[in-house]
Motif scaffolding. Structure first.
Motif, PDB file in Angstrom:
ATOM      1  N   TRP A  39      -6.247  11.410  10.365  1.00 53.76           N
ATOM      2  CA  TRP A  39      -7.337  11.105  11.303  1.00 53.76           C
ATOM      3  C   TRP A  39      -6.993   9.829  12.078  1.00 53.76           C
ATOM      4  O   TRP A  39      -7.237   9.728  13.274  1.00 53.76           O
ATOM      5  CB  TRP A  39      -8.655  11.006  10.553  1.00 53.76           C
ATOM      6  N   SER A  96     -24.193   4.375  20.865  1.00 52.69           N
ATOM      7  CA  SER A  96     -22.913   3.747  21.189  1.00 52.69           C
ATOM      8  C   SER A  96     -22.070   4.644  22.094  1.00 52.69           C
ATOM      9  O   SER A  96     -21.195   4.168  22.793  1.00 52.69           O
ATOM     10  CB  SER A  96     -22.157   3.358  19.917  1.00 52.69           C
ATOM     11  N   ASP A  97     -22.350   5.925  22.105  1.00 54.49           N
ATOM     12  CA  ASP A  97     -21.621   6.832  22.996  1.00 54.49           C
ATOM     13  C   ASP A  97     -21.838   6.470  24.464  1.00 54.49           C
ATOM     14  O   ASP A  97     -21.011   6.793  25.311  1.00 54.49           O
ATOM     15  CB  ASP A  97     -22.068   8.293  22.788  1.00 54.49           C
ATOM     16  N   HIS A 143      -0.633  -9.398  -0.677  1.00 57.00           N
ATOM     17  CA  HIS A 143      -1.855  -9.017   0.028  1.00 57.00           C
ATOM     18  C   HIS A 143      -2.657 -10.273   0.309  1.00 57.00           C
ATOM     19  O   HIS A 143      -3.413 -10.754  -0.533  1.00 57.00           O
ATOM     20  CB  HIS A 143      -2.664  -8.019  -0.801  1.00 57.00           C
ATOM     21  N   TYR A 198     -14.449  -4.094  -4.038  1.00 54.69           N
ATOM     22  CA  TYR A 198     -13.075  -3.585  -4.065  1.00 54.69           C
ATOM     23  C   TYR A 198     -12.166  -4.650  -3.502  1.00 54.69           C
ATOM     24  O   TYR A 198     -12.340  -5.080  -2.363  1.00 54.69           O
ATOM     25  CB  TYR A 198     -12.978  -2.307  -3.240  1.00 54.69           C
ATOM     26  N   ARG A 199     -11.226  -5.107  -4.277  1.00 56.80           N
ATOM     27  CA  ARG A 199     -10.306  -6.156  -3.853  1.00 56.80           C
ATOM     28  C   ARG A 199     -11.096  -7.317  -3.225  1.00 56.80           C
ATOM     29  O   ARG A 199     -11.972  -7.873  -3.882  1.00 56.80           O
ATOM     30  CB  ARG A 199      -9.239  -5.586  -2.919  1.00 56.80           C
ATOM     31  N   SER A 200     -10.804  -7.668  -1.965  1.00 59.57           N
ATOM     32  CA  SER A 200     -11.502  -8.826  -1.394  1.00 59.57           C
ATOM     33  C   SER A 200     -12.916  -8.478  -0.923  1.00 59.57           C
ATOM     34  O   SER A 200     -13.655  -9.351  -0.494  1.00 59.57           O
ATOM     35  CB  SER A 200     -10.685  -9.397  -0.234  1.00 59.57           C
ATOM     36  N   TYR A 256     -11.877   8.903  20.792  1.00 60.81           N
ATOM     37  CA  TYR A 256     -12.871   9.710  20.100  1.00 60.81           C
ATOM     38  C   TYR A 256     -14.238   9.127  20.430  1.00 60.81           C
ATOM     39  O   TYR A 256     -14.501   7.967  20.141  1.00 60.81           O
ATOM     40  CB  TYR A 256     -12.622   9.665  18.595  1.00 60.81           C
ATOM     41  N   SER A 288      -5.217 -11.018   2.202  1.00 61.06           N
ATOM     42  CA  SER A 288      -6.676 -11.050   2.233  1.00 61.06           C
ATOM     43  C   SER A 288      -7.255 -11.032   0.814  1.00 61.06           C
ATOM     44  O   SER A 288      -8.380 -11.463   0.609  1.00 61.06           O
ATOM     45  CB  SER A 288      -7.234  -9.906   3.079  1.00 61.06           C
ATOM     46  N   ASP A 289      -6.480 -10.578  -0.155  1.00 57.32           N
ATOM     47  CA  ASP A 289      -6.954 -10.595  -1.537  1.00 57.32           C
ATOM     48  C   ASP A 289      -7.214 -12.014  -2.033  1.00 57.32           C
ATOM     49  O   ASP A 289      -8.000 -12.224  -2.956  1.00 57.32           O
ATOM     50  CB  ASP A 289      -5.935  -9.938  -2.481  1.00 57.32           C
ATOM     51  N   GLU A 341      -5.494   2.607   0.184  1.00 57.65           N
ATOM     52  CA  GLU A 341      -5.270   3.375  -1.041  1.00 57.65           C
ATOM     53  C   GLU A 341      -6.423   4.306  -1.384  1.00 57.65           C
ATOM     54  O   GLU A 341      -6.238   5.300  -2.067  1.00 57.65           O
ATOM     55  CB  GLU A 341      -5.059   2.437  -2.235  1.00 57.65           C
ATOM     56  N   GLU A 342      -7.635   3.936  -0.976  1.00 58.30           N
ATOM     57  CA  GLU A 342      -8.776   4.753  -1.348  1.00 58.30           C
ATOM     58  C   GLU A 342      -9.077   5.814  -0.305  1.00 58.30           C
ATOM     59  O   GLU A 342      -9.478   6.913  -0.632  1.00 58.30           O
ATOM     60  CB  GLU A 342     -10.005   3.861  -1.564  1.00 58.30           C
ATOM     61  N   SER A 345     -16.981   7.106  21.686  1.00 55.79           N
ATOM     62  CA  SER A 345     -16.949   5.847  22.444  1.00 55.79           C
ATOM     63  C   SER A 345     -15.648   5.065  22.223  1.00 55.79           C
ATOM     64  O   SER A 345     -15.434   4.025  22.839  1.00 55.79           O
ATOM     65  CB  SER A 345     -18.143   4.976  22.048  1.00 55.79           C
ATOM     66  N   LEU A 346     -14.808   5.529  21.340  1.00 55.10           N
ATOM     67  CA  LEU A 346     -13.552   4.838  21.056  1.00 55.10           C
ATOM     68  C   LEU A 346     -12.526   5.195  22.133  1.00 55.10           C
ATOM     69  O   LEU A 346     -12.171   6.365  22.300  1.00 55.10           O
ATOM     70  CB  LEU A 346     -13.035   5.304  19.690  1.00 55.10           C
ATOM     71  N   HIS A 382       0.841  -1.190   0.000  1.00 55.35           N
ATOM     72  CA  HIS A 382       0.000   0.000   0.000  1.00 55.35           C
ATOM     73  C   HIS A 382       0.879   1.244   0.000  1.00 55.35           C
ATOM     74  O   HIS A 382       0.599   2.220  -0.681  1.00 55.35           O
ATOM     75  CB  HIS A 382      -0.886   0.007   1.248  1.00 55.35           C
ATOM     76  N   ASN A 384     -22.433   3.303  25.492  1.00 52.88           N
ATOM     77  CA  ASN A 384     -22.355   1.839  25.523  1.00 52.88           C
ATOM     78  C   ASN A 384     -23.738   1.238  25.575  1.00 52.88           C
ATOM     79  O   ASN A 384     -23.998   0.289  26.320  1.00 52.88           O
ATOM     80  CB  ASN A 384     -21.506   1.361  26.704  1.00 52.88           C
ATOM     81  N   TRP A 430     -16.105   7.576  -1.421  1.00 50.68           N
ATOM     82  CA  TRP A 430     -15.487   6.266  -1.470  1.00 50.68           C
ATOM     83  C   TRP A 430     -16.463   5.218  -0.954  1.00 50.68           C
ATOM     84  O   TRP A 430     -16.559   4.114  -1.503  1.00 50.68           O
ATOM     85  CB  TRP A 430     -14.174   6.274  -0.682  1.00 50.68           C
ATOM     86  N   GLU A 477     -15.397  12.759  11.171  1.00 51.09           N
ATOM     87  CA  GLU A 477     -13.963  12.956  10.986  1.00 51.09           C
ATOM     88  C   GLU A 477     -13.503  12.471   9.618  1.00 51.09           C
ATOM     89  O   GLU A 477     -12.603  13.054   9.019  1.00 51.09           O
ATOM     90  CB  GLU A 477     -13.186  12.230  12.085  1.00 51.09           C
ATOM     91  N   LYS A 493      -7.052  10.044  16.157  1.00 47.81           N
ATOM     92  CA  LYS A 493      -8.017   9.331  16.991  1.00 47.81           C
ATOM     93  C   LYS A 493      -7.344   8.358  17.949  1.00 47.81           C
ATOM     94  O   LYS A 493      -8.024   7.747  18.778  1.00 47.81           O
ATOM     95  CB  LYS A 493      -9.087   8.645  16.131  1.00 47.81           C
ATOM     96  N   VAL A 551      -7.443  -2.905   4.070  1.00 46.00           N
ATOM     97  CA  VAL A 551      -7.357  -3.059   2.611  1.00 46.00           C
ATOM     98  C   VAL A 551      -7.711  -1.782   1.881  1.00 46.00           C
ATOM     99  O   VAL A 551      -7.404  -1.637   0.700  1.00 46.00           O
ATOM    100  CB  VAL A 551      -8.274  -4.202   2.101  1.00 46.00           C
ATOM    101  N   GLU A 552      -8.378  -0.831   2.543  1.00 47.54           N
ATOM    102  CA  GLU A 552      -8.856   0.344   1.817  1.00 47.54           C
ATOM    103  C   GLU A 552      -7.907   1.533   1.882  1.00 47.54           C
ATOM    104  O   GLU A 552      -8.235   2.632   1.438  1.00 47.54           O
ATOM    105  CB  GLU A 552     -10.233   0.762   2.350  1.00 47.54           C
TER     106      GLU A 552
END
Lengths: 736, 736
Positions: A660, B561-562, A559, B668-670, A668, A561-562, A635-636, A670-671, A262, B564, B660, B636, A664, A632-633
């Protein structure tokens, strides 16, 4: 050719010659040799001028010598404007005459094809044999408005004396810039046209031009960079003293390279240039106009102490436009203090707007402009002022300009002016230019100049952060591991890897080797075990603990997973055994020609934040690291950022803050926050690794899983591609 | 005030007056009333001119009447330049005199505060009572260079006659544009300064200005739009006939609005403006320069049939720059045919570059420029040509310009010229301007003009796609459901929802209601059941089948989800029962004040691609839909796109193609392809829903899960917020 010793020969004779010879000086006004002779004489050059032409005679009141060997001292620099086929002989004579500097203006060299390229190489050899440096061929020459010396063949008059130097790969652009600058009463200090760069290149001239006391800003028009790392080092030294602005063209001209990661797919030439310019502190312009818009501001304005701007206007509309552009350039409208508002109120009619933008109304007089500008400059929250001046209905713009000039000259904060219109503002334009106050025709351009001033001030305020020490890194051991592998795996004939017939996918290092090498750099991977049978897979799984992940192990599948070569979350030994077959079968079906070594078994880590960390060897700038959103994404999504390796801590922070995926890591919504510091440490070590192993063309950790705070970051999947040496040798052979 | 009937009164008297009265015409050259009288006379206006001033006398050889009541016929338009406090009386007299059009140039109205605003409203009432239309107050007037008529008070001379009209919210910008255009020999057709827009606004003047046969392009400087939907409809009609370019300023001025959805957080004012301009076919300029760079090209060039550009240059550097910018503007360098290359070869020296850019070398003659341009224009793969002309060393740029003009005039393809420099190209600039061939000072700007020409040509080639029919939608049933809910839930006092004391989160519709309403629009949700006890949760889970998802049900928690408040992948009844307690406990702990109705139980769908579909009611443009990458990070990632609702199929396709998240629905790919068509159908129905229910301030499906091809798309989570009517009523009261 001893390039190294050659490069250290001073370029002083180009810039401080005591005498200049024009080889090919001509009486014929349609010849370039006439133009150059004329410019040299008319530019008031104080050194000795020698005209050379086998026809002899005299020109501009001076004798014309038949050969340079006849020209008396002092003589330091020769300019050659003779047909290409005569250049070699003339250079030889310059060398015999003891010259150390020559400019070949003539065309007919590399730009015309292989024959010209051969001739160009011969010229370089002759020059080197005499310890002589060359500028050109195929260039328009150089000039210095303060020495003064105009050693170009362009139609007169040349530029006014000024404080901005221009260095260019394109002669046509030089001609246009000189004409444009003269038309805008904008002065230049030095101008160098580099042409084909047989010898002296963009990096070589940086130092000598920056040393010129009259040059306050260096501007570059680049079509490429020959030795990226040397440019970064040299430019980085200069930008601490003087600003450098570069326009790099040929963005879309770069060819495609074969990639297996990638990182490789995302790292266009532009990523490398951007990373290099950022590292060197070079300001990158996107358009020709920006170069000089910004150069004027940088040359004439003090650096602002922050990004708070006050806008002073006599009309609402342009004030709004300016506010918009300031915001989008990451500047902000300063909050004016109560004292400032009171002082403005005392000067302005009741309907005036005392917020920011300060709208004095159409009736604003020159005195009001000057007085309100002074008030704004005294507000500690105001770091710079943008004055907007459409043609005032009751006064002349010229009178306003005259009134504000002394205020600007006494200020320690930058002031730029947006003059709107054309004829009605012409007098104001002339006053401001003469006073060295940057003026622009549109508020957008004035705002962008302020943003560049702020960027420059912030750059100067930052300390040069040293490269991270990383005492825990064991490079020798990693090198040993790679050496052992290469010794065992390399076919002896080629001394490296050779693609098998019909093979289009580049060969990858075995994951276990890479894991071992990265471990020497303290980059952790969850223990990774190769299973060669289903029974082994089940056994290992039981040993490391469930759940496990299975991944196909193949040097030919970049790759996984491909090809459905990855199975996650397997909870028992039976699933692991069955998974082994499934993964091998999927991979073999998708890539029948790939060598499959088995399946790697890994205990699955707890959830965390997954990012990508990659590196590749850029042909111009060497090791380049990438950080961002993985998977896998990648590139996009293009949520990635690049920097030159090795990294400073500051640059590692930049990589995180500019994506980003990196931001994060702090958490961020609930993360939950992840172990950001661990990611920084991996980045620093990974970048050092990429710099230490230039033979790895591409290296990638995807994903790197950052666990919760204090719990570390783990490389879940790795790949690296060795430079295929046989191909490289093949190329070398072709060139010699 | 009967705004509707008033709006239909023709604006013709402003643009085709048989006689004009200047109320406040003055002998004093420092007064605006003098300037306007002078401009009207000097502009050679052919109708009757009447000067009005109680002082009487004569001015410019004409009698000055004491009152407009004394002015003889013909008289269609009055321009008022008298102090604000006298305007009301003068307007009344204009009405009595039978006038249907007045321009109030004077300031002192809304822009000065509440008192001025009240006076402005009174003016509008007086005008309406006489069936009279108003332009202004607080504007510089209007002009038409072909009629001709200069009814502005700006210092002379006015603009040259031309084919570009300028409509502006800012008078100062008008003054600057007139001066700038004159200085660049660039003509205007009409110019209208709208001032405070008490009556006539930006939308009203579009039609009359577009109807002017001399106007080929309309350009707008906008600080806002009063009635967004009407603007879109009106501009949409006009752009089919004539291009419209708008610069909209005040991008960062918009206030924050309270939002309860990702859509709300992402849909800034700018998203709405961009969606509206796209729908209307209006070309949006980002800077003042772009307006006129583009207007010239649109006015003077035929539309190109594609995006293939040939670059013709006499120097390599600027050719590379042009190629870069063309690529970044989504144009491409045309592949020249073999015939073209042969023909070029016959005209050019051997060292010339016959690829594209075609580099004729510095020696290129005017004849070579003309001849090569002709050859390039004949190549069917070339849709447009960019000619680059730095000062040629051996010829004049003027001679080159003269040579190419006839070629350009006979071409059916657009040709633009980048002239580089200043003084040495001045003659060429003048020739090209006089010949109506767009010239630019830098290749970047020339390339961007070609890109706009291509954009315009593509717009004209697209058929207007009709709004989707959607016969399966049952709006009455959905409205009934909402009505029933409001009748049962609404506190009778306010006729709507009132925030509870201290409540900051806006109230949401119950998910089941929203599910029912969307079902009427054929938007499917996996069956959603409310459990009020743990036992009920276990029971429902067993009924719908495992695995299930649990989500807290609360009108006060917009992002579950904020807190839980979401549990996924529960595989048995025990887990469901335990999950119930956990979800309720988490939500209560995070939001102690929230009302919790229970937990919704849902069978989990197979994996697919999750996207977000949202809508909100934009104050300017009404229902606006958003599509893009969903999940908690939507704000974000910003991988979203907006369009006005309802949608055409084409616009739905645009929403998918411009993100995207939308593009990868094709696989896309897999990642396997998802049911893209189902997503399009949901978008069309959802947009119709948003348009049908303006009382829903925000609606959001997040995520919408698109399953495999042919398997549909399901709304997994829904939320909608009702407009809080009590707040709205409060605001209304304040304004009257």
């Amino acid at each position: 050719m001893c390039a190294d010793s050659h490069d250290t020969i001073s370029l002083n004779p180009f810039f401080q010659p005591r005498g200049v010879a024009v080889i090919g000086a001509s009486h014929d006004p349609t010849k370039l040799g006439y133009g150059l002779a004329r410019n040299l004489v008319q530019s008031n050059y104080k050194g000795a001028v020698h005209f050379i032409n086998p026809k002899g005679g005299s020109l501009f009141g001076q004798p014309v010598h038949a050969s340079i060997l006849d020209a008396p001292d002092p003589l330091d620099l020769a300019i050659l404007l003779i047909p290409a086929q005569l250049v070699l002989q003339a250079l030889e004579e310059c060398g015999q005459r003891g010259l150390k500097a020559a400019v070949i203006g003539s065309g007919g060299f590399r730009e015309t094809g292989p024959q010209g390229a051969a001739l160009e190489r011969e010229c370089l050899q002759v020059a080197a044999s005499h310890g002589m440096r060359l500028i050109g061929p195929n260039c328009i020459g150089l000039l210095d408005t303060h020495l003064p010396m105009d050693a170009t063949f362009l139609p007169p008059p040349g530029p006014f004396p000024g404080d901005v130097a221009f260095i260019s790969h394109s002669g046509a652009i030089c001609a246009a810039v000189i004409d444009w600058a003269r038309g805008h009463s904008f002065g230049l200090s030095r101008l160098v046209s580099l042409g084909n760069q047989a010898d002296v290149n963009e990096t070589d001239v940086l130092g000598p031009v920056a040393d010129d006391p009259f040059t306050k800003v260096l501007t570059l028009y680049l079509e490429g960079i020959q030795d990226g790392r040397r440019f970064v080092a040299e430019a980085g030294r200069i930008t601490r003293r003087k600003p450098v602005i570069a326009l790099k063209v040929g963005r879309f001209a770069g060819g495609q390279r074969a990639v297996a990661s990638h990182t490789g797919a995302l790292a266009g030439q532009e990523s490398a240039y951007n990373a290099a310019f950022r590292r060197a502190g070079v300001i990158r312009a996107e358009t020709s106009e920006e170069i000089f818009d910004w150069a004027r501001a940088l040359a004439w304005c003090p650096p602002p102490l922050g990004r708070g701007v006050a806008v002073l206007t006599n009309a609402g509309g342009p004030g709004v436009t300016a506010a918009d552009v300031l915001e989008s350039d990451h500047m902000h409208l300063a909050e004016l203090s109560a004292a400032t508002r009171l002082a403005l109120q005392a000067e302005l009619p009741p309907a005036a707007s005392l917020g920011n933008p300060v709208d004095m109304l159409a009736s604003a007089s020159p005195e009001q402009y000057a007085c309100c500008l002074q008030i704004l400059l005294e507000d500690p929250g105001v770091h710079a002022v943008l004055v907007i001046l459409p043609p005032p209905p009751l006064y002349t713009a010229g009178a306003v300009a005259k009134a504000i000039i002394p205020v600007v000259h006494h200020a320690e904060k930058p002031v730029v002016v947006a003059l709107m219109g054309e004829r009605l503002i012409q007098e104001a334009v002339e006053h401001l230019r003469a006073a060295h106050i940057p003026e622009y025709r549109f508020p957008e351009r004035a705002a962008s100049a302020l943003a560049v001033l702020a960027q420059r001030a912030e750059f100067l305020a930052r300390q040069d952060s040293p490269e991270a020490l990383l005492c825990d890194v064991d490079q020798p051991k990693a090198r040993l591991l790679l050496g052992e592998y290469r010794a065992s795996a390399a076919p002896p004939v080629a001394g490296g890897f050779i693609p098998r017939p019909g093979e289009s996918i580049p060969r990858l290092l075995p994951p276990a080797l890479l894991e071992g090498m990265l471990a020497c750099y303290c980059i952790q991977t969850p223990a990774l075990h190769l299973a060669q049978t289903a029974a082994e897979a089940a056994q290992i799984a039981a040993l490391v603990g469930f759940p496990v992940a299975l991944k196909v192990a193949s040097p030919d599948i970049p790759h996984k997973s491909d090809v459905n070569g990855v199975l996650l979350n397997l909870w028992d030994a039976g699933a692991a055994a069955q998974g082994f077959h499934q993964v091998v079968e999927n991979a073999s079906r998708a890539r029948p020609q790939a060598r499959i070594d088995g399946v790697t078994v890994q205990r699955m880590l707890p959830a965390g934040q997954d990012v990508i960390v990659g590196a590749l060897q850029d042909p111009q700038f060497g090791p380049l690291v990438m950080f961002g959103a993985g998977g896998v994404e990648t590139e996009e999504l293009k949520d990635v950022s690049f920097a030159l390796a090795p990294l400073t801590e500051e640059e590692a922070g930049y990589l995180l803050d500019s994506t980003w995926a990196g931001r994060k890591l702090k958490g961020y919504r609930s993360l939950p926050p992840a172990d950001r510091e661990a990611v920084v440490q991996v980045l620093l070590r990974f970048a050092r690794f990429a710099a230490d192993f230039p033979e790895l063309a591409e290296i990638e950790i995807n994903p790197l899983r950052a666990l919760g705070q204090g719990q570390g970051a783990f490389a879940l999947d790795l790949r690296a591609r060795l430079v295929i040496e046989s191909t490289r040798r093949h190329k070398d052979t072709k060139e010699t």
